[in-house]
Write an enzyme that holds these catalytic residues in place. Structure first.
Site, mmCIF file in Angstrom:
data_model
loop_
_atom_site.group_PDB
_atom_site.id
_atom_site.type_symbol
_atom_site.label_atom_id
_atom_site.label_comp_id
_atom_site.label_asym_id
_atom_site.label_seq_id
_atom_site.Cartn_x
_atom_site.Cartn_y
_atom_site.Cartn_z
ATOM 1 N N HIS A 59 0.804 -1.222 0.000
ATOM 2 C CA HIS A 59 0.000 0.000 0.000
ATOM 3 C C HIS A 59 0.837 1.272 0.000
ATOM 4 O O HIS A 59 0.278 2.360 0.164
ATOM 5 C CB HIS A 59 -0.913 0.022 1.228
ATOM 6 C CG HIS A 59 -2.093 -0.892 1.132
ATOM 7 N ND1 HIS A 59 -3.245 -0.577 0.452
ATOM 8 C CD2 HIS A 59 -2.292 -2.145 1.633
ATOM 9 C CE1 HIS A 59 -4.115 -1.575 0.541
ATOM 10 N NE2 HIS A 59 -3.564 -2.532 1.254
ATOM 11 N N LYS A 82 -9.589 13.114 4.288
ATOM 12 C CA LYS A 82 -8.646 11.990 4.278
ATOM 13 C C LYS A 82 -7.751 12.102 5.508
ATOM 14 O O LYS A 82 -7.747 13.118 6.194
ATOM 15 C CB LYS A 82 -7.808 11.981 2.999
ATOM 16 C CG LYS A 82 -7.108 13.300 2.698
ATOM 17 C CD LYS A 82 -6.380 13.259 1.364
ATOM 18 C CE LYS A 82 -7.330 13.319 0.183
ATOM 19 N NZ LYS A 82 -7.521 12.040 -0.474
ATOM 20 N N ARG A 83 -7.005 11.062 5.755
ATOM 21 C CA ARG A 83 -6.066 11.081 6.870
ATOM 22 C C ARG A 83 -5.118 12.277 6.729
ATOM 23 O O ARG A 83 -4.709 12.623 5.629
ATOM 24 C CB ARG A 83 -5.271 9.756 6.864
ATOM 25 C CG ARG A 83 -4.247 9.585 7.944
ATOM 26 C CD ARG A 83 -3.807 8.119 7.986
ATOM 27 N NE ARG A 83 -3.308 7.648 6.705
ATOM 28 C CZ ARG A 83 -2.023 7.695 6.335
ATOM 29 N NH1 ARG A 83 -1.120 8.207 7.150
ATOM 30 N NH2 ARG A 83 -1.635 7.230 5.157
ATOM 31 N N LYS A 123 -0.219 14.025 1.781
ATOM 32 C CA LYS A 123 -1.556 14.285 1.252
ATOM 33 C C LYS A 123 -1.794 15.782 1.048
ATOM 34 O O LYS A 123 -2.768 16.184 0.418
ATOM 35 C CB LYS A 123 -2.617 13.674 2.169
ATOM 36 C CG LYS A 123 -2.540 12.142 2.203
ATOM 37 C CD LYS A 123 -3.566 11.551 3.131
ATOM 38 C CE LYS A 123 -3.454 10.037 3.235
ATOM 39 N NZ LYS A 123 -3.917 9.328 2.027
ATOM 40 N N THR A 160 -9.043 5.992 -2.136
ATOM 41 C CA THR A 160 -10.401 5.515 -2.400
ATOM 42 C C THR A 160 -11.425 6.612 -2.151
ATOM 43 O O THR A 160 -12.521 6.553 -2.694
ATOM 44 C CB THR A 160 -10.746 4.289 -1.527
ATOM 45 O OG1 THR A 160 -10.443 4.576 -0.156
ATOM 46 C CG2 THR A 160 -9.959 3.066 -1.983
ATOM 47 N N LYS A 162 -15.150 7.599 -4.106
ATOM 48 C CA LYS A 162 -16.442 7.861 -3.467
ATOM 49 C C LYS A 162 -16.989 9.223 -3.898
ATOM 50 O O LYS A 162 -18.190 9.367 -4.175
ATOM 51 C CB LYS A 162 -16.281 7.813 -1.946
ATOM 52 C CG LYS A 162 -15.868 6.455 -1.415
ATOM 53 C CD LYS A 162 -15.268 6.534 -0.015
ATOM 54 C CE LYS A 162 -14.589 5.230 0.360
ATOM 55 N NZ LYS A 162 -13.729 5.344 1.550
#
Length: 795
Positions: free
Chosen positions: A330, A523-524, A529, A631, A635
């Site tokens: 991952h 998101k985290r 990110k 992901t 969504k």
């Protein structure tokens, strides 16, 4: 599953109420409905367990299963949602009263939510797949925002009971460490397939002491000591990802991993031996998928169990392990590939360490026989520099290794795991991640689902998402697009209503403008990110509006949702920085009606269900080459958001499916960064670009208050000076900022200048989302990695 009428549910609920419904709490109603549903599906669940056990089946080992709230999804998958809602309304209440029920937050983000989606898809496809993990007493943590800072509290998700788990005392096993032995007690959670009799099982292990309470010690008035064994045992499953910046924390994390892996393997081996009376055919009956490196300790543990408990030779046990295990990678960032210190493993798990040493020697010998050069072998060793490289062990001792997006898998082959691909190319494959359309469209956006069903003439898309492609033609139908826009407006209002209920910082119900663009990043919280990049862009636009250099924008609401690991100083500083920006804009009466910024508290699956349905723009802005897949992007796409993102992870495939012209891609690409990074100088950008400098220097010029922590200056230093473990601005925040702002402004202007054309882009995204169903992903795993077939049931 046979059809049930409203009256059956009404009778059960009425018979279970112990007081008038208006006096019954949501938690009490939830328990009644949970008992009702569990009773309804008991027979199918037992039949499914037997069917899975009697054929070749797969098991999914994961430290995280981010299941979310079960009640609504279970009713949907059983096909009884509307009937139960009708029964509730006849009683004078509604399923919406259960919106306050706790999520099962047994995960941190995409990894755990992916695992949940996979179990959902496997159950729906009648595949014999079951999950194994840990039943944490406390979920990730409850997050609140106080004075702009993240605060953490325990997430006691079972304090009102657990309607969706069954304790299976008869399957209890023991797990031994060098300094303690504990019981592993399983709790089984049903995973209900949509429109099928198949029900998967998620087995979660809870750590308990061999001896609950030492009465003799207590009687001697050593009260804490009398409970010590219980405390130390229960710590193993007390919470997800305990802080590990000390050796004690590291030991606890290693214990957690070994605990659930050993318990799960003992469970599998016991059942297999009962059915077969031999271990020779174990790999013919079972495939075990290791979700990232956390469960990789399973490999030496299986070898230990086979040799110590079943009399299998080491060589045969190792060969069996190589056929049983598969590994999903991952991450492509070296620092995130899990490694354990040799001395720590040797101290806690001496037998396991000896097996790892033998596997290490096996690898070296095999590589020499393959003609590998000494330097290559040095890079591929399982044990290097006193550290055990878990990913190396997983690749060497597994049948398959897969990435989770096309670009991610290619990077694994080309750079991150290039040596391994050179000598074991047949093991590598790509399995692009996916999401379940049951929860992430049929459940969370019933209004849009109804429109899609009407246009298609059936609900078949709920189990075949590719059918949405047939609706692409309606992008030219103004009436359909108007209906879509009205639904989007309704979902925005629902989100705003929820935020007003949940967020004490919102004092007015009409605080948000539902006619504004909803630009959402959920998101985290992690540097790669790049929530910091999003924050900088908002400041850039704010200053542009103030000085007149940016015009013609619609009102826009920027919404963030994320949790930062409690010990991750920079991530928590970014949360504070975003909230400082929000406060400054809110206090500026010239701009506050044009821009709103809000950081939601305690972001979780249930919050996400509201957020993805309301979004116009999906922020997917990780540095190219760092996000394995993502992901959340899927969504948001499925619910009609355009992607504002980099050419990274599954974003690449999203624009392939929906059209790059229907999304907003910016920034340096992987191949460009290879050329840029060696010469990259973030300070040169600050020196040459006044607007970027003005934005970035708010971290250190006193514009914002970090509470005297020095955290904002540390963020500034990370961008300009770097640190001992990284170069300045190692995630290329300043390098991509100009491109990002220009692309974001273009997206916002497109929304304002031609709302219908923007809606057309959104519609193309919905219709292009078929590839991103986890049904497709799991079908590929089943056929190409696990070699399992659907089970069948007699009617």
């Amino acid at each position: 599953m046979m059809h049930y009428s409203k009256d059956i549910f009404l009778s059960f609920i009425e018979g279970s109420l112990t007081k008038p419904v208006e006096e019954t709490t949501p938690q009490e109603l939830h328990s009644i409905l949970g008992e009702m549903v569990m009773n309804l599906m008991t027979e199918d669940w037992e039949d499914s367990r037997a069917a899975h056990r009697n054929t070749r089946h797969a098991c999914y080992f994961s430290m995280e299963f981010l299941m979310g709230r079960s009640i609504f999804n279970n009713l949907l998958c059983l096909g009884i949602y509307d009937e139960v809602e009708a029964a509730m309304q006849e009683l004078g209440t509604s399923l919406t009263e259960l919106e306050c029920i706790e999520d099962a937050a047994l995960g941190n983000g995409g990894l755990g939510r992916l695992a949940a989606c996979f179990l959902d898809s496997a159950a729906t496809l009648d595949l014999p797949l079951d999950g194994y993990g840990i039943r944490y007493k406390y979920g990730l943590f409850k997050q609140s925002i106080q004075d702009g800072f993240q605060r953490e509290d325990a997430d006691d998700w079972t304090r009102y009971g657990d309607a969706w788990s069954v304790r299976r005392e008869e399957d209890t096993v023991t797990v031994a460490f060098s300094d303690q032995t504990v019981k592993a007690v399983p709790y089984d959670m049903p995973i209900i397939g949509y429109g099928t009799k198949n029900i998967g099982t998620l087995r979660l292990w809870q750590a308990e002491p061999l001896k609950q309470f030492d009465f003799h010690t207590f009687n001697n008035q050593k009260h804490l000591e009398a409970c010590a064994e219980q405390i130390y045992a229960e710590n193993i499953s007390r919470c997800l990802y305990p802080n590990d910046d000390t050796d004690e924390g590291k030991k606890l994390r290693l214990k957690q991993q070994y605990f659930f892996c050993s318990a799960s393997l003992q469970d599998l081996l016991k059942k297999h031996f009962e059915d077969n009376e031999t271990m020779e055919n174990l790999s013919d009956a079972i495939a075990v998928q290791l979700n990232d490196t956390h469960p990789v300790i399973s490999i030496p543990e299986l070898i230990r169990l086979l040799t110590a408990c079943y009399g299998v030779s080491f060589e045969d046990a190792a060969e069996t392990a190589r056929k049983v295990f598969r590994y999903t990678n991952h991450t492509i960032m070296a620092e995130a590939l899990e490694k354990w210190r040799c001395d720590l493993v040797r101290e806690l798990l001496p037998e396991i360490y000896q097996i790892i040493v033998r596997l290490h020697e096996m690898l070296i010998a095999e590589l020499y026989n393959k003609g590998a050069e000494k330097a290559e072998i040095g890079r591929m060793r399982i044990i290097q520099g006193g550290m055990i490289h878990m990913a190396h062990m997983a690749i060497f001792m597994g049948s398959f290794v897969n990435g989770v997006a096309e670009i991610h898998t290619q990077i694994l082959k080309d750079t991150a795991l290039a040596d391994w691909y050179k000598y074991y190319p047949e093991r590598f494959s790509n399995k692009t991640n996916g999401i379940t359309q049951r929860r992430w469209l049929a459940l969370c956006n019933r209004e849009l689902s109804a429109l899609l069903t009407e246009l298609l003439g059936s609900e078949d898309w709920v189990t075949n998402l590719d059918l949405l492609k047939e609706l692409d033609k309606y992008a030219e139908d103004a009436q359909v697009l108007q209906r879509f826009m009205a639904i989007k407006q309704e979902k925005k209002q629902q989100l705003c209503d929820l935020m007003y209920e949940r967020e004490s910082r919102i004092e007015e119900k009409a605080y948000f403008n539902t006619d504004s663009v909803f630009d959402i990043q959920i998101k985290r919280l992690h540097e790669y990110k790049r929530q910091l990049l999003a924050a900088f862009s908002i400041l850039y636009i704010y200053y542009g509006i103030k000085d007149g250099s940016i015009t013609d924008l619609p009102p826009v609401t920027f919404i963030f949702g994320a949790k930062a690991a409690p010990g991750y100083r920079r991530a928590k500083a970014i949360i504070k920085f975003i909230n400082e920006i929000a406060q400054m804009i809110e206090n500026d009466k010239e701009v506050c009606d044009q821009i709103k910024v809000f950081f939601v508290s305690d972001y979780n699956v249930s919050y996400a269900e509201k957020l993805v349905a309301a979004a116009d723009i999906s922020e997917q802005i990780s540095t190219a080459g760092t996000e394995a897949s993502g992901t959340g992007n899927m969504k948001l796409m499925l619910n009609g958001a355009v992607t504002l993102g980099t050419y990274d992870g599954a974003n690449v495939e999203i624009v392939q499916e929906a059209g790059e012209e229907n999304n907003y891609i910016f920034g340096a690409r992987v191949e460009e960064l290879k050329e840029i990074v060696p010469e990259y100088d973030s300070r040169a950008i600050l020196a040459k670009d006044d607007k970027i400098r003005r934005v970035v220097q708010t971290l250190m010029d006193g514009t914002f208050d970090d509470g005297g922590s020095g955290d904002f200056k540390e963020l500034y230093d990370a961008l300009t000076e770097g640190a001992s473990w990284h170069a300045p601005d190692h995630y290329y925040v300043l390098g991509d900022l100009d491109s990002y702002v220009k692309t974001k402004v273009r997206a916002l202007q497109d929304y304002k200048n031609d709302r219908m054309a923007f809606a057309k882009k959104q519609w193309h995204n919905i219709c292009g989302a078929g590839k991103f169903s986890s049904d497709r992903t799991i079908r590929e795993y089943a056929q190409e990695i696990w070699q399992i077939e659907p089970v069948s049931f007699q009617n």
